[in-house]
Write a protein that holds these residues in place. Sequence first.
Motif, PDB file in Angstrom:
ATOM      1  N   ASP A   1       0.837  -1.200   0.000  1.00 34.32           N
ATOM      2  CA  ASP A   1       0.000   0.000   0.000  1.00 34.32           C
ATOM      3  C   ASP A   1       0.877   1.258   0.000  1.00 34.32           C
ATOM      4  N   THR A   2       2.181   1.076  -0.058  1.00 38.27           N
ATOM      5  CA  THR A   2       3.089   2.227  -0.179  1.00 38.27           C
ATOM      6  C   THR A   2       3.170   2.747  -1.612  1.00 38.27           C
ATOM      7  N   VAL A   3       2.617   1.996  -2.573  1.00 37.32           N
ATOM      8  CA  VAL A   3       2.814   2.360  -3.990  1.00 37.32           C
ATOM      9  C   VAL A   3       1.813   3.409  -4.478  1.00 37.32           C
TER      10      VAL A   3
ATOM     11  N   THR B   1       9.907   8.888   7.612  1.00 38.01           N
ATOM     12  CA  THR B   1       9.526   7.481   7.369  1.00 38.01           C
ATOM     13  C   THR B   1       9.095   6.799   8.658  1.00 38.01           C
ATOM     14  N   GLY B   2       8.389   5.701   8.458  1.00 35.72           N
ATOM     15  CA  GLY B   2       8.010   4.877   9.608  1.00 35.72           C
ATOM     16  C   GLY B   2       9.240   4.310  10.288  1.00 35.72           C
ATOM     17  N   SER B   3      10.218   3.925   9.497  1.00 38.05           N
ATOM     18  CA  SER B   3      11.441   3.363  10.084  1.00 38.05           C
ATOM     19  C   SER B   3      12.101   4.379  11.001  1.00 38.05           C
TER      20      SER B   3
ATOM     21  N   GLY C   1       8.457  -9.298  13.522  1.00 31.83           N
ATOM     22  CA  GLY C   1       8.233  -7.852  13.606  1.00 31.83           C
ATOM     23  C   GLY C   1       9.048  -7.072  12.583  1.00 31.83           C
ATOM     24  N   HIS C   2       8.446  -6.008  12.064  1.00 33.03           N
ATOM     25  CA  HIS C   2       9.104  -5.171  11.050  1.00 33.03           C
ATOM     26  C   HIS C   2      10.396  -4.561  11.577  1.00 33.03           C
ATOM     27  N   ILE C   3      10.363  -4.117  12.836  1.00 29.64           N
ATOM     28  CA  ILE C   3      11.507  -3.388  13.407  1.00 29.64           C
ATOM     29  C   ILE C   3      12.796  -4.207  13.361  1.00 29.64           C
TER      30      ILE C   3
ATOM     31  N   ASN D   1      13.133  -7.064  11.245  1.00 29.49           N
ATOM     32  CA  ASN D   1      13.318  -7.783   9.977  1.00 29.49           C
ATOM     33  C   ASN D   1      13.522  -6.871   8.777  1.00 29.49           C
ATOM     34  N   TYR D   2      13.041  -5.621   8.854  1.00 24.18           N
ATOM     35  CA  TYR D   2      13.056  -4.761   7.668  1.00 24.18           C
ATOM     36  C   TYR D   2      13.656  -3.380   7.934  1.00 24.18           C
ATOM     37  N   GLU D   3      14.316  -3.208   9.056  1.00 22.18           N
ATOM     38  CA  GLU D   3      14.847  -1.866   9.332  1.00 22.18           C
ATOM     39  C   GLU D   3      16.362  -1.878   9.443  1.00 22.18           C
ATOM     40  N   MET D   4      16.965  -2.756   8.643  1.00 19.89           N
ATOM     41  CA  MET D   4      18.403  -2.725   8.387  1.00 19.89           C
ATOM     42  C   MET D   4      19.254  -2.851   9.644  1.00 19.89           C
TER      43      MET D   4
ATOM     44  N   LEU E   1       5.562  -3.581  19.963  1.00 16.75           N
ATOM     45  CA  LEU E   1       4.375  -4.261  19.433  1.00 16.75           C
ATOM     46  C   LEU E   1       4.138  -3.770  18.014  1.00 16.75           C
ATOM     47  N   GLU E   2       3.328  -4.502  17.250  1.00 12.06           N
ATOM     48  CA  GLU E   2       3.043  -4.087  15.863  1.00 12.06           C
ATOM     49  C   GLU E   2       1.563  -4.298  15.564  1.00 12.06           C
ATOM     50  N   ASN E   3       0.885  -3.236  15.127  1.00 14.55           N
ATOM     51  CA  ASN E   3      -0.563  -3.320  14.891  1.00 14.55           C
ATOM     52  C   ASN E   3      -0.946  -2.395  13.737  1.00 14.55           C
TER      53      ASN E   3
ATOM     54  N   VAL F   1       3.913   5.714  20.091  1.00 12.77           N
ATOM     55  CA  VAL F   1       3.242   5.060  18.965  1.00 12.77           C
ATOM     56  C   VAL F   1       3.701   5.737  17.684  1.00 12.77           C
ATOM     57  N   MET F   2       4.056   4.921  16.709  1.00 13.93           N
ATOM     58  CA  MET F   2       4.372   5.452  15.384  1.00 13.93           C
ATOM     59  C   MET F   2       3.247   5.029  14.445  1.00 13.93           C
ATOM     60  N   PHE F   3       2.751   5.963  13.640  1.00 13.73           N
ATOM     61  CA  PHE F   3       1.846   5.526  12.562  1.00 13.73           C
ATOM     62  C   PHE F   3       2.228   6.213  11.256  1.00 13.73           C
ATOM     63  N   CYS F   4       1.878   5.562  10.147  1.00 11.75           N
ATOM     64  CA  CYS F   4       2.292   6.034   8.816  1.00 11.75           C
ATOM     65  C   CYS F   4       1.124   6.663   8.065  1.00 11.75           C
ATOM     66  N   LEU F   5       1.443   7.744   7.361  1.00  8.10           N
ATOM     67  CA  LEU F   5       0.491   8.360   6.429  1.00  8.10           C
ATOM     68  C   LEU F   5       0.662   7.768   5.036  1.00  8.10           C
ATOM     69  N   SER F   6       1.820   7.164   4.816  1.00  8.80           N
ATOM     70  CA  SER F   6       2.224   6.739   3.465  1.00  8.80           C
ATOM     71  C   SER F   6       1.874   5.290   3.157  1.00  8.80           C
ATOM     72  N   LYS F   7       1.038   4.651   3.986  1.00  8.03           N
ATOM     73  CA  LYS F   7       0.605   3.268   3.705  1.00  8.03           C
ATOM     74  C   LYS F   7      -0.830   3.352   3.168  1.00  8.03           C
ATOM     75  N   GLY F   8      -1.770   2.746   3.870  1.00  7.90           N
ATOM     76  CA  GLY F   8      -3.142   2.722   3.361  1.00  7.90           C
ATOM     77  C   GLY F   8      -3.775   4.096   3.236  1.00  7.90           C
TER      78      GLY F   8
ATOM     79  N   GLY G   1       5.667  10.259   4.866  1.00 16.17           N
ATOM     80  CA  GLY G   1       5.496  10.758   6.226  1.00 16.17           C
ATOM     81  C   GLY G   1       4.869   9.818   7.223  1.00 16.17           C
ATOM     82  N   SER G   2       5.350   9.941   8.447  1.00 13.08           N
ATOM     83  CA  SER G   2       4.856   9.196   9.601  1.00 13.08           C
ATOM     84  C   SER G   2       4.883  10.130  10.799  1.00 13.08           C
ATOM     85  N   LEU G   3       4.188   9.728  11.852  1.00 15.81           N
ATOM     86  CA  LEU G   3       4.160  10.514  13.087  1.00 15.81           C
ATOM     87  C   LEU G   3       4.589   9.634  14.238  1.00 15.81           C
TER      88      LEU G   3
ATOM     89  N   VAL H   1       4.126 -15.303  -0.597  1.00 20.30           N
ATOM     90  CA  VAL H   1       3.913 -14.112  -1.416  1.00 20.30           C
ATOM     91  C   VAL H   1       2.926 -13.197  -0.689  1.00 20.30           C
ATOM     92  N   ARG H   2       3.136 -11.888  -0.809  1.00 21.24           N
ATOM     93  CA  ARG H   2       2.213 -10.940  -0.162  1.00 21.24           C
ATOM     94  C   ARG H   2       1.497 -10.098  -1.214  1.00 21.24           C
ATOM     95  N   LEU H   3       0.200  -9.892  -0.994  1.00 21.59           N
ATOM     96  CA  LEU H   3      -0.604  -9.036  -1.865  1.00 21.59           C
ATOM     97  C   LEU H   3      -1.310  -8.010  -0.969  1.00 21.59           C
TER      98      LEU H   3
HETATM   99  N1  TLP Z   1       6.634  -1.740   5.406  1.00 23.13           N
HETATM  100  C1  TLP Z   1       6.923  -1.921   4.001  1.00 23.13           C
HETATM  101  C2  TLP Z   1       8.132  -2.824   3.827  1.00 23.13           C
HETATM  102  O1  TLP Z   1       9.199  -2.327   4.560  1.00 23.13           O
HETATM  103  C3  TLP Z   1       7.899  -4.258   4.198  1.00 23.13           C
HETATM  104  C4  TLP Z   1       5.711  -2.525   3.331  1.00 23.13           C
HETATM  105  O2  TLP Z   1       5.684  -2.497   2.092  1.00 23.13           O
HETATM  106  O3  TLP Z   1       4.810  -3.012   4.017  1.00 23.13           O
HETATM  107  N2  TLP Z   1       6.366  -0.691  10.258  1.00 23.13           N
HETATM  108  C5  TLP Z   1       5.631  -1.508   9.497  1.00 23.13           C
HETATM  109  C6  TLP Z   1       4.685  -2.461  10.145  1.00 23.13           C
HETATM  110  C7  TLP Z   1       5.754  -1.455   8.102  1.00 23.13           C
HETATM  111  O4  TLP Z   1       5.027  -2.295   7.376  1.00 23.13           O
HETATM  112  C8  TLP Z   1       6.646  -0.540   7.518  1.00 23.13           C
HETATM  113  C9  TLP Z   1       6.847  -0.492   6.027  1.00 23.13           C
HETATM  114  C10 TLP Z   1       7.383   0.302   8.366  1.00 23.13           C
HETATM  115  C11 TLP Z   1       7.219   0.196   9.741  1.00 23.13           C
HETATM  116  C12 TLP Z   1       8.399   1.277   7.856  1.00 23.13           C
HETATM  117  O5  TLP Z   1       7.842   2.336   7.141  1.00 23.13           O
HETATM  118  P1  TLP Z   1       8.739   3.161   6.069  1.00 23.13           P
HETATM  119  O6  TLP Z   1       8.745   2.332   4.830  1.00 23.13           O
HETATM  120  O7  TLP Z   1       7.999   4.435   5.947  1.00 23.13           O
HETATM  121  O8  TLP Z   1      10.085   3.324   6.668  1.00 23.13           O
END
Ligand code: TLP
Length: 366
Positions: free
Chosen positions: A24-26, A74-76, A99-101, A103-106, A151-153, A210-217, A223-225, A340-342
Amino acid sequence: MTAAPGTTPPGPAIIPAVIDLRSDTVTRPTPAMRRAMAEAEVGDDVYGEDPTVRRLEELAAARLGRAAALFVPTGSMGNQIAVHLQAHPGSEVIIEARGHIINYEMGAIAALSGALPRPIVTERGLLEPAQVEAAISPKIYYRTPTRLLCLENTHNLWSGLPMDATRTRALAEVAHQHGVRVHLDGARIFNAAAALGTSAAELARGCDTVMFCLSKGLAAPVGSLLVGDADLIAEARRVRKMFGGGMRQVGVLAAPGLVALTEMVDRLPEDHARARRLAEGLADLPAVELDPTTVRTNIVVMRVRPERFPERDGLTPAARLMAGLKERGVLVGGFSATEVRLVTHYEIGDADVDAALAAARAVLSS
Ligand code: TLP
């Protein structure tokens, strides 16, 4: 004009329409967001002088029921500022294993804060208070101290699983009893609130940050807060600058965020309904392993059964499915050799769901 025999008639190049379900970031900014960007009042936000950013921070704090909020790129970055403020070098951060923190935050919790992850494996993505309590180190000087619970929600890698307010509060309570702070990665907290029929503020209760993203759904371009108490957010402002996130006339990016928060929250159930229909259609395919009832928000994580759709030409089952779908104009994301994720979002309509299902049917029966 008539085309010469054997040549292509003039006209626009035929570009196959892409149905982009990778994330939903696209999404691209809505027309209202573009207008808001063009008209945004701005100032230098490092001096605290951008009125649009201030409005967004005030609205975000109010929506989450907290005193203060900080706009971050960013959310990260929002998550990592929270970790930096609440864990210290050599301390442990408890988190669900997918958790994203972590697995996906380098590796940022280690690289930027010197903290260690203490991952907890769960069967369905939901931590139990007893598991958290057992993972907290006893307060003995020679044991690695536990400082933070993350936590992640909704939970991204668990098919966008929402976590209810009762569980969040119980987890936070156990952490607080042991002097452990709580950060909520609520990148998609409004999706969770919509799925559970509650508010984001209710789901955030008990958490220190709490962190939430504007740039997802919510479809904002950026942007995130990060939200929390006023003192903590004042400190977060300092850490944001240290991490290179102090931005200047950034009202042009906060303005679409205001549109996201005021206009894009109420439509999230549409994405959830489409994700569920996508999951139901996929679950009917013999090569797919998926329980559609686990899909409660906008994320579908499915497994390809290798016995039905095996690895071929060096491509894993998931990579084969992704390549086949791409040839048919459908983009999805790979999570592992078989997963696979959709993800549905505001640029995905009912016809896109039908087309994606037809493409999956064709690829997986080939
Ligand atoms: N998630 C992205 C990828 O990094 C997987 C996605 O396409 O879903 N927390 C959660 C739960 C997230 O899903 C994401 C982004 C972030 C943090 C980080 O946000 P960004 O991409 O703004 O740094």
